[in-house]
Design a protein around this motif. Structure first.
Motif, PDB file in Angstrom:
ATOM      1  N   MET A   1      12.182 -17.348  -1.651  1.00 39.10           N
ATOM      2  CA  MET A   1      12.796 -16.093  -1.634  1.00 39.10           C
ATOM      3  C   MET A   1      11.844 -15.067  -0.669  1.00 39.10           C
ATOM      4  O   MET A   1      12.581 -14.303   0.070  1.00 39.10           O
ATOM      5  CB  MET A   1      12.703 -15.557  -3.075  1.00 39.10           C
ATOM      6  CG  MET A   1      13.258 -14.124  -3.096  1.00 39.10           C
ATOM      7  SD  MET A   1      14.940 -14.113  -2.795  1.00 39.10           S
ATOM      8  CE  MET A   1      15.772 -13.013  -4.015  1.00 39.10           C
ATOM      9  N   ASN A   2      10.615 -15.403  -0.396  1.00 38.46           N
ATOM     10  CA  ASN A   2       9.963 -14.571   0.216  1.00 38.46           C
ATOM     11  C   ASN A   2      10.382 -14.455   1.771  1.00 38.46           C
ATOM     12  O   ASN A   2      10.433 -13.533   2.780  1.00 38.46           O
ATOM     13  CB  ASN A   2       8.428 -14.846   0.336  1.00 38.46           C
ATOM     14  CG  ASN A   2       7.793 -14.103  -0.823  1.00 38.46           C
ATOM     15  OD1 ASN A   2       8.249 -13.404  -1.707  1.00 38.46           O
ATOM     16  ND2 ASN A   2       6.589 -14.477  -1.354  1.00 38.46           N
ATOM     17  N   TYR A   3      10.505 -15.662   2.238  1.00 38.13           N
ATOM     18  CA  TYR A   3      11.129 -16.004   3.555  1.00 38.13           C
ATOM     19  C   TYR A   3      12.494 -15.288   3.730  1.00 38.13           C
ATOM     20  O   TYR A   3      12.906 -14.606   4.820  1.00 38.13           O
ATOM     21  CB  TYR A   3      11.431 -17.429   3.751  1.00 38.13           C
ATOM     22  CG  TYR A   3      10.132 -18.135   4.018  1.00 38.13           C
ATOM     23  CD1 TYR A   3       9.454 -18.244   5.321  1.00 38.13           C
ATOM     24  CD2 TYR A   3       9.449 -18.870   3.091  1.00 38.13           C
ATOM     25  CE1 TYR A   3       8.493 -18.753   5.686  1.00 38.13           C
ATOM     26  CE2 TYR A   3       8.218 -19.674   3.211  1.00 38.13           C
ATOM     27  CZ  TYR A   3       7.590 -19.561   4.522  1.00 38.13           C
ATOM     28  OH  TYR A   3       6.595 -20.200   4.747  1.00 38.13           O
ATOM     29  N   LEU A   4      13.579 -15.106   2.966  1.00 34.54           N
ATOM     30  CA  LEU A   4      14.677 -14.393   3.056  1.00 34.54           C
ATOM     31  C   LEU A   4      14.482 -13.109   3.180  1.00 34.54           C
ATOM     32  O   LEU A   4      14.971 -12.271   3.840  1.00 34.54           O
ATOM     33  CB  LEU A   4      15.435 -14.616   1.642  1.00 34.54           C
ATOM     34  CG  LEU A   4      16.891 -13.876   1.555  1.00 34.54           C
ATOM     35  CD1 LEU A   4      17.774 -14.394   2.812  1.00 34.54           C
ATOM     36  CD2 LEU A   4      17.570 -14.052   0.507  1.00 34.54           C
ATOM     37  N   ILE A   5      13.392 -12.461   2.287  1.00 29.04           N
ATOM     38  CA  ILE A   5      13.249 -10.835   2.385  1.00 29.04           C
ATOM     39  C   ILE A   5      12.538 -10.723   3.656  1.00 29.04           C
ATOM     40  O   ILE A   5      12.957  -9.565   4.404  1.00 29.04           O
ATOM     41  CB  ILE A   5      11.831 -10.644   1.283  1.00 29.04           C
ATOM     42  CG1 ILE A   5      12.522 -10.787  -0.181  1.00 29.04           C
ATOM     43  CG2 ILE A   5      11.224  -9.287   1.519  1.00 29.04           C
ATOM     44  CD1 ILE A   5      11.571 -10.832  -1.065  1.00 29.04           C
ATOM     45  N   VAL A   6      11.643 -11.480   4.393  1.00 29.08           N
ATOM     46  CA  VAL A   6      11.382 -11.286   5.680  1.00 29.08           C
ATOM     47  C   VAL A   6      12.368 -11.398   6.859  1.00 29.08           C
ATOM     48  O   VAL A   6      12.524 -10.714   7.950  1.00 29.08           O
ATOM     49  CB  VAL A   6      10.085 -12.208   6.042  1.00 29.08           C
ATOM     50  CG1 VAL A   6       9.670 -12.216   7.648  1.00 29.08           C
ATOM     51  CG2 VAL A   6       8.849 -11.756   4.973  1.00 29.08           C
ATOM     52  N   PHE A   7      13.022 -12.355   6.523  1.00 35.50           N
ATOM     53  CA  PHE A   7      14.295 -12.818   7.484  1.00 35.50           C
ATOM     54  C   PHE A   7      15.149 -11.268   7.501  1.00 35.50           C
ATOM     55  O   PHE A   7      15.756 -10.807   8.427  1.00 35.50           O
ATOM     56  CB  PHE A   7      15.108 -13.785   6.993  1.00 35.50           C
ATOM     57  CG  PHE A   7      16.330 -14.023   7.840  1.00 35.50           C
ATOM     58  CD1 PHE A   7      16.056 -14.667   8.912  1.00 35.50           C
ATOM     59  CD2 PHE A   7      17.414 -13.790   7.340  1.00 35.50           C
ATOM     60  CE1 PHE A   7      17.561 -14.832   9.526  1.00 35.50           C
ATOM     61  CE2 PHE A   7      18.561 -13.989   7.949  1.00 35.50           C
ATOM     62  CZ  PHE A   7      18.507 -14.600   9.175  1.00 35.50           C
ATOM     63  N   LEU A   8      15.561 -10.726   6.412  1.00 37.57           N
ATOM     64  CA  LEU A   8      16.477  -9.621   6.448  1.00 37.57           C
ATOM     65  C   LEU A   8      15.700  -8.429   7.058  1.00 37.57           C
ATOM     66  O   LEU A   8      16.408  -7.834   7.719  1.00 37.57           O
ATOM     67  CB  LEU A   8      16.933  -9.374   4.793  1.00 37.57           C
ATOM     68  CG  LEU A   8      17.825 -10.624   4.285  1.00 37.57           C
ATOM     69  CD1 LEU A   8      18.009 -10.129   2.680  1.00 37.57           C
ATOM     70  CD2 LEU A   8      19.040 -10.464   4.880  1.00 37.57           C
ATOM     71  N   GLY A   9      14.505  -7.953   6.769  1.00 36.62           N
ATOM     72  CA  GLY A   9      13.823  -7.211   7.393  1.00 36.62           C
ATOM     73  C   GLY A   9      13.676  -7.334   8.838  1.00 36.62           C
ATOM     74  O   GLY A   9      13.916  -6.231   9.624  1.00 36.62           O
ATOM     75  N   ALA A  10      13.500  -8.480   9.122  1.00 35.24           N
ATOM     76  CA  ALA A  10      13.334  -8.664  10.511  1.00 35.24           C
ATOM     77  C   ALA A  10      14.504  -8.320  11.324  1.00 35.24           C
ATOM     78  O   ALA A  10      14.467  -7.929  12.444  1.00 35.24           O
ATOM     79  CB  ALA A  10      12.815 -10.221  11.139  1.00 35.24           C
ATOM     80  N   GLY A  11      15.511  -8.737  10.621  1.00 34.49           N
ATOM     81  CA  GLY A  11      16.953  -8.304  11.440  1.00 34.49           C
ATOM     82  C   GLY A  11      17.057  -6.741  11.530  1.00 34.49           C
ATOM     83  O   GLY A  11      17.619  -6.465  12.479  1.00 34.49           O
TER      84      GLY A  11
END
Length: 129
Positions: A1-11
Motif C-alpha cells: 500500500m505504501n508503494y501505491l501512496i508514493v506512486f500517486l503522490g509522485a504522479g
C-alpha cells in the motif's frame, strides 16, 4: 500500500513540475533554467514546512508523510530531499558530514552526468546504440 501512496503522490508532483517548467518557459524564456530554480526553491520550502509539521505534530500518519514528502515532493524535486538531509546533518551538529554530503553530491552528480554523456557519445559514435 505504501508503494501505491508514493506512486500517486509522485504522479502529482511530476505533473506539477512539468506545469512549473512550462509556465517559467513562457514567462522567462529558456535561456536560463528558471523553472528548475523555482521548482528547487519551492520544493525546499515545502519540504521544510512538511518536515516541521511532522516534527511538531508527530501524531500524523506515516502514510501522509510518504504521500507528501517521498511522493509529491519527490516527484516535484529530489533537491528538496537532498536539502533536508543536509540541513538535518547540520542541525545534529554534523557540520563536517553535511559539507561532505553537499560537496560529494554536487561533484559526484556532475561527474556522473558528464560520464553518462561521454558514454552515450562514445556508444553512438561507435554504432553500439
Amino acid at each position: 500500500m505504501n508503494y501505491l501512496i508514493v506512486f500517486l503522490g509522485a504522479g502529482i508532483g511530476g505533473a506539477g513540475r512539468h506545469g512549473v517548467n512550462v509556465l517559467a518557459a513562457r514567462l522567462f524564456g529558456t535561456a536560463f533554467p528558471a523553472g528548475t530554480l523555482v521548482i528547487n526553491v519551492l520544493g525546499c520550502l515545502m519540504i521544510g514546512i512538511v518536515a516541521g509539521i511532522f516534527a511538531f505534530r508527530g501524531h500524523l500518519p506515516q502514510e501522509m508523510r510518504l504521500f507528501l514528502t517521498t511522493g509529491i515532493l519527490g516527484g516535484f524535486t529530489t533537491f528538496s530531499a537532498f536539502s533536508l538531509d543536509a540541513a538535518l546533518l547540520w542541525e545534529r551538529g554534523e557540520a563536517g558530514l553535511a559539507a561532505l554530503y553537499v560537496g560529494g553530491s554536487l561533484v559526484l552528480s556532475l561527474v556522473a552526468v558528464a560520464a553518462g554523456l561521454a558514454l552515450t557519445r562514445t556508444m553512438l559514435a561507435g554504432g553500439v546504440v
